[in-house]
Design an enzyme around this catalytic site. Structure first.
Site, PDB file in Angstrom:
ATOM      1  N   CYS A  37       0.871  -1.178   0.000  1.00  0.00           N
ATOM      2  CA  CYS A  37       0.000   0.000   0.000  1.00  0.00           C
ATOM      3  C   CYS A  37       0.907   1.228   0.000  1.00  0.00           C
ATOM      4  O   CYS A  37       2.112   1.109  -0.191  1.00  0.00           O
ATOM      5  CB  CYS A  37      -1.002  -0.008   1.155  1.00  0.00           C
ATOM      6  N   CYS A  59      -4.430  -0.947  -1.542  1.00  0.00           N
ATOM      7  CA  CYS A  59      -4.793   0.464  -1.443  1.00  0.00           C
ATOM      8  C   CYS A  59      -5.932   0.749  -2.419  1.00  0.00           C
ATOM      9  O   CYS A  59      -6.499  -0.162  -3.013  1.00  0.00           O
ATOM     10  CB  CYS A  59      -3.585   1.350  -1.734  1.00  0.00           C
ATOM     11  N   CYS A  81       2.137   0.786  -8.156  1.00  0.00           N
ATOM     12  CA  CYS A  81       3.010  -0.275  -7.677  1.00  0.00           C
ATOM     13  C   CYS A  81       3.971  -0.693  -8.784  1.00  0.00           C
ATOM     14  O   CYS A  81       3.541  -0.984  -9.898  1.00  0.00           O
ATOM     15  CB  CYS A  81       2.181  -1.475  -7.226  1.00  0.00           C
TER      16      CYS A  81
END
Length: 146
Positions: free
Chosen positions: A14, A88, A96
């Site tokens: 996250c 998230c 990411c």
């Protein structure tokens, strides 16, 4: 499915590694440590959320000594995972980075406990809901990965 000698490795990601990814890591370790090797990390590691520490303590999981970790640390060491799971919101999940090796990438969207407003009690109540959603998703994941 991995053999009995080898665990599937999982990285939960996250933004700050202060709440959602920490809870997901703790639940998977708590429920199925014999089947999974689990880590969590953040894109921009922050400080552990005290509300999250409190709601996890309520159910017998102590995060108080956990440290936040950076995704970059795993990338620099060339660590690979069987699963990279972002926990998230959707926009943040897109940030990411790609990890080396072959892995399954999943995105599980959960509200951010640090974005909750109100009193300490209201934040606790909202974080309990998110905690329970994460626990349920972890339980489902374990059943899916038999």
């Amino acid at each position: 499915m991995k053999g009995t000698m080898s665990k599937n490795s999982v990285l939960f990601v996250c933004i700050h590694n202060s709440a959602r990814s920490q809870m997901a890591e703790a639940f998977l370790k708590n429920i199925a440590a014999e089947r999974f090797s689990v880590e969590s990390a953040g894109l921009e590691p922050g400080k552990l959320n005290p509300v999250v520490v409190e709601v996890m303590k309520e159910i017998g999981i102590d995060l108080s000594n956990h440290k936040t970790k950076s995704v970059d640390g795993f990338l620099k060491r060339g660590v690979s995972f069987d699963y990279v799971i972002t926990v998230c919101d959707d926009a943040s999940g897109e940030r990411c980075p790609m990890f080396p090796g072959k892995h399954r990438r999943e995105h599980w969207s959960f509200a951010d406990p640090s974005a909750l407003k109100g009193s300490w009690e209201e934040k606790l109540a909202g974080t309990r809901v998110i905690r329970d959603q994460i626990k349920k998703r972890i339980q489902d994941f374990i059943k899916e990965e038999k």
